[in-house]
Design a protein around this motif. Structure first.
Motif, PDB file in Angstrom:
ATOM      1  N   ASP A 241       0.846  -1.183   0.000  1.00  0.00           N
ATOM      2  CA  ASP A 241       0.000   0.000   0.000  1.00  0.00           C
ATOM      3  C   ASP A 241       0.885   1.236   0.000  1.00  0.00           C
ATOM      4  O   ASP A 241       1.844   1.329   0.776  1.00  0.00           O
ATOM      5  CB  ASP A 241      -0.904  -0.019   1.232  1.00  0.00           C
ATOM      6  CG  ASP A 241      -1.866   1.161   1.252  1.00  0.00           C
ATOM      7  OD1 ASP A 241      -1.499   2.191   1.846  1.00  0.00           O
ATOM      8  OD2 ASP A 241      -2.951   1.045   0.663  1.00  0.00           O
ATOM      9  N   VAL A 242       0.571   2.200  -0.870  1.00  0.00           N
ATOM     10  CA  VAL A 242       1.394   3.397  -0.986  1.00  0.00           C
ATOM     11  C   VAL A 242       1.339   4.235   0.290  1.00  0.00           C
ATOM     12  O   VAL A 242       2.348   4.786   0.730  1.00  0.00           O
ATOM     13  CB  VAL A 242       0.958   4.235  -2.208  1.00  0.00           C
ATOM     14  CG1 VAL A 242       1.689   5.568  -2.236  1.00  0.00           C
ATOM     15  CG2 VAL A 242       1.232   3.461  -3.495  1.00  0.00           C
TER      16      VAL A 242
ATOM     17  N   GLN B 151       3.629   2.814   2.661  1.00  0.00           N
ATOM     18  CA  GLN B 151       5.008   3.101   2.265  1.00  0.00           C
ATOM     19  C   GLN B 151       5.450   4.484   2.760  1.00  0.00           C
ATOM     20  O   GLN B 151       6.532   4.636   3.336  1.00  0.00           O
ATOM     21  CB  GLN B 151       5.132   3.036   0.744  1.00  0.00           C
ATOM     22  CG  GLN B 151       6.517   3.331   0.214  1.00  0.00           C
ATOM     23  CD  GLN B 151       6.560   3.417  -1.297  1.00  0.00           C
ATOM     24  OE1 GLN B 151       7.248   4.237  -1.861  1.00  0.00           O
ATOM     25  NE2 GLN B 151       5.801   2.565  -1.974  1.00  0.00           N
ATOM     26  N   LEU B 152       4.600   5.487   2.537  1.00  0.00           N
ATOM     27  CA  LEU B 152       4.937   6.843   2.974  1.00  0.00           C
ATOM     28  C   LEU B 152       5.025   6.929   4.491  1.00  0.00           C
ATOM     29  O   LEU B 152       5.863   7.649   5.038  1.00  0.00           O
ATOM     30  CB  LEU B 152       3.899   7.823   2.435  1.00  0.00           C
ATOM     31  CG  LEU B 152       3.813   7.931   0.907  1.00  0.00           C
ATOM     32  CD1 LEU B 152       2.660   8.825   0.497  1.00  0.00           C
ATOM     33  CD2 LEU B 152       5.117   8.444   0.321  1.00  0.00           C
TER      34      LEU B 152
ATOM     35  N   PRO C 114      10.848   7.030  -0.493  1.00  0.00           N
ATOM     36  CA  PRO C 114       9.844   6.202  -1.167  1.00  0.00           C
ATOM     37  C   PRO C 114      10.169   6.045  -2.648  1.00  0.00           C
ATOM     38  O   PRO C 114      10.774   6.932  -3.256  1.00  0.00           O
ATOM     39  CB  PRO C 114       8.549   7.010  -0.969  1.00  0.00           C
ATOM     40  CG  PRO C 114       9.024   8.428  -0.926  1.00  0.00           C
ATOM     41  CD  PRO C 114      10.382   8.401  -0.267  1.00  0.00           C
TER      42      PRO C 114
ATOM     43  N   LEU D  66       7.992   5.632  -5.892  1.00  0.00           N
ATOM     44  CA  LEU D  66       6.610   5.693  -6.366  1.00  0.00           C
ATOM     45  C   LEU D  66       6.575   5.827  -7.882  1.00  0.00           C
ATOM     46  O   LEU D  66       7.470   6.430  -8.471  1.00  0.00           O
ATOM     47  CB  LEU D  66       5.883   6.899  -5.753  1.00  0.00           C
ATOM     48  CG  LEU D  66       5.784   6.948  -4.229  1.00  0.00           C
ATOM     49  CD1 LEU D  66       5.198   8.281  -3.786  1.00  0.00           C
ATOM     50  CD2 LEU D  66       4.934   5.810  -3.712  1.00  0.00           C
ATOM     51  N   GLY D  67       5.551   5.270  -8.497  1.00  0.00           N
ATOM     52  CA  GLY D  67       5.367   5.431  -9.933  1.00  0.00           C
ATOM     53  C   GLY D  67       5.063   6.877 -10.276  1.00  0.00           C
ATOM     54  O   GLY D  67       4.381   7.586  -9.524  1.00  0.00           O
TER      55      GLY D  67
ATOM     56  N   ARG E 287       2.005   9.556  -8.589  1.00  0.00           N
ATOM     57  CA  ARG E 287       2.770  10.063  -7.450  1.00  0.00           C
ATOM     58  C   ARG E 287       2.029  11.175  -6.713  1.00  0.00           C
ATOM     59  O   ARG E 287       1.896  11.168  -5.496  1.00  0.00           O
ATOM     60  CB  ARG E 287       4.136  10.551  -7.947  1.00  0.00           C
ATOM     61  CG  ARG E 287       5.077  10.958  -6.836  1.00  0.00           C
ATOM     62  CD  ARG E 287       6.420  11.327  -7.435  1.00  0.00           C
ATOM     63  NE  ARG E 287       6.997  10.216  -8.170  1.00  0.00           N
ATOM     64  CZ  ARG E 287       7.928  10.347  -9.121  1.00  0.00           C
ATOM     65  NH1 ARG E 287       8.331  11.553  -9.470  1.00  0.00           N
ATOM     66  NH2 ARG E 287       8.423   9.291  -9.734  1.00  0.00           N
TER      67      ARG E 287
ATOM     68  N   HIS F 230      -1.098   9.871  -4.861  1.00  0.00           N
ATOM     69  CA  HIS F 230      -0.770   9.148  -3.637  1.00  0.00           C
ATOM     70  C   HIS F 230      -0.357  10.103  -2.525  1.00  0.00           C
ATOM     71  O   HIS F 230      -0.711   9.918  -1.360  1.00  0.00           O
ATOM     72  CB  HIS F 230       0.343   8.140  -3.899  1.00  0.00           C
ATOM     73  CG  HIS F 230      -0.058   7.019  -4.810  1.00  0.00           C
ATOM     74  ND1 HIS F 230      -1.240   6.328  -4.678  1.00  0.00           N
ATOM     75  CD2 HIS F 230       0.572   6.464  -5.870  1.00  0.00           C
ATOM     76  CE1 HIS F 230      -1.324   5.401  -5.612  1.00  0.00           C
ATOM     77  NE2 HIS F 230      -0.238   5.462  -6.352  1.00  0.00           N
ATOM     78  N   ALA F 231       0.411  11.122  -2.890  1.00  0.00           N
ATOM     79  CA  ALA F 231       0.858  12.090  -1.890  1.00  0.00           C
ATOM     80  C   ALA F 231      -0.341  12.839  -1.302  1.00  0.00           C
ATOM     81  O   ALA F 231      -0.416  13.056  -0.089  1.00  0.00           O
ATOM     82  CB  ALA F 231       1.847  13.060  -2.517  1.00  0.00           C
TER      83      ALA F 231
ATOM     84  N   ARG G 210      -2.270  10.545   0.971  1.00  0.00           N
ATOM     85  CA  ARG G 210      -1.565  10.370   2.238  1.00  0.00           C
ATOM     86  C   ARG G 210      -1.804  11.574   3.154  1.00  0.00           C
ATOM     87  O   ARG G 210      -2.014  11.428   4.358  1.00  0.00           O
ATOM     88  CB  ARG G 210      -0.066  10.197   1.975  1.00  0.00           C
ATOM     89  CG  ARG G 210       0.819  10.274   3.216  1.00  0.00           C
ATOM     90  CD  ARG G 210       0.462   9.206   4.216  1.00  0.00           C
ATOM     91  NE  ARG G 210       1.264   9.327   5.419  1.00  0.00           N
ATOM     92  CZ  ARG G 210       0.911   8.858   6.601  1.00  0.00           C
ATOM     93  NH1 ARG G 210      -0.244   8.238   6.740  1.00  0.00           N
ATOM     94  NH2 ARG G 210       1.693   9.000   7.648  1.00  0.00           N
TER      95      ARG G 210
END
Length: 330
Positions: free
Chosen positions: A279-280, A283-284, A300, A302-303, A307, A310-311, A314
């Motif tokens: 899970d992204v 990861q963060l 991290p 990330l793709g 990106r 996901h940021a 988060r």
């Protein structure tokens, strides 16, 4: 990333002269298949050609049947850089079928029946020196593909964010060029097995609690470690990580706690580790956690396409349940 196309360039050029109608990519595949057959000749001579995939599948089949020693294992690891796309039974079976359809003058082997050993042709009219290139690929990984990045100069520049373009104005600057690193550098411990003593991990947990108390010591003390000894699992205070190591435990047994303590323990020794989670957001969260205990030690991966998404996700997520599956690569 590494590319066999560059390492096989001279051989493929010779093959193209004999068959200019062929696509370069197909000839690269032909050469890769022959590298696999050369590898099989070395470590499993007399075995059916269809079984060669077991040598470069990533699983320790060859070690299990006693076909390789430590030096042979290094050769297999090196060969996987060239043969990773063929490391499954179906992929290799289809590759051999395609290989046998190539013009005979291009092929170095006869694989009429994959259930029998491949037969090396005694003389080649095209690229007769290909064997030297193949042997080199068994000793050294293929070259890296790509080209050096160019760095933006002062002025206005555009870059994509999702489906839109955004611009930025860069001022005049005199920053020194970034320092690169050796992509072919060996691991800090030269790839040797790592032995962990439970007492040392407890000390790391105590250090983590001294930075921010989250009961790392108590959580680690609650873990019961059993390792395989003389064919049975017995309680242990040390364990070794060599190659692929599986760690099993029921929910709440402490797998994630041990993962995090191990990651911090390794980072404090200057060793590199890759933690893969499912899970992204997790990861963060782990990057933030590790950097709290060893500043600047984690980043991290990330793709690029998701990106920003996901940021933002988060930033809006107050807490995330720990993932149940993870990989620690040392």
């Amino acid at each position: 990333m590494r590319s066999t196309a560059q390492s096989l360039g001279e051989v493929v050029s010779c093959l193209l002269k004999a068959a200019p109608q062929m696509k370069r990519a197909r000839l690269v595949s032909l050469c890769e298949i022959e590298v696999g057959l050369v590898l099989q000749e070395r470590f499993a001579a007399g075995a059916p050609a269809a079984d060669a995939w077991t040598l470069f599948s990533g699983y320790p089949f060859a070690w299990a049947w006693g076909a390789v020693d430590a030096a042979g294992q290094r050769t297999l690891r090196t060969a996987r850089h060239t043969l990773w796309t063929w490391g499954r039974r179906l992929a290799w079976t289809e590759a051999l079928e395609e290989y046998q359809r190539f013009d005979r003058q291009l092929r170095a082997y006869e694989v009429a029946d994959p259930g029998l050993p491949a037969v090396r042709r005694s003389s080649l009219s095209v690229a007769p020196d290909r064997w030297e290139t193949y042997e080199l690929l068994l000793r050294e990984a293929p070259m890296f593909a790509g080209r050096p990045l160019t760095f933006a100069k002062a002025g206005r520049h555009a870059f994509p964010i999702g489906r839109h373009l955004t611009t930025v104005q860069l001022p005049e600057h005199t920053l020194p060029p970034p320092v690169g690193h050796d992509l072919a550098a060996r691991p800090a411990n030269r790839g040797e097995p790592l032995t962990f003593r439970w007492h040392d991990l407890v000390k790391t947990a105590e250090f983590m609690d001294s930075v921010k108390s989250e009961n790392w010591t108590g959580r680690l003390d609650a873990i019961h470690l059993f390792t395989r000894q003389a064919g049975k699992f017995k309680c242990a205070d040390t364990f070794e990580v060599a190659g692929i190591q599986h760690l099993l435990g029921i929910v709440g047994a402490g797998k994630s706690t041990l993962r995090d303590v191990l990651a911090v323990h390794l980072a404090r020794q200057g060793l590199r580790a890759t933690v893969v989670v499912g899970d992204v957001a997790e990861q963060l969260k782990l990057v933030q956690l590790y950097n709290m205990y060893v500043p600047g030690s984690a980043a991290p991966v990330l793709g690029a396409t998701g990106r920003q998404q996901h940021a933002e996700r988060r930033a809006l997520t107050p807490d995330v349940e720990h993932t149940r599956h993870w990989i620690l690569r040392i």
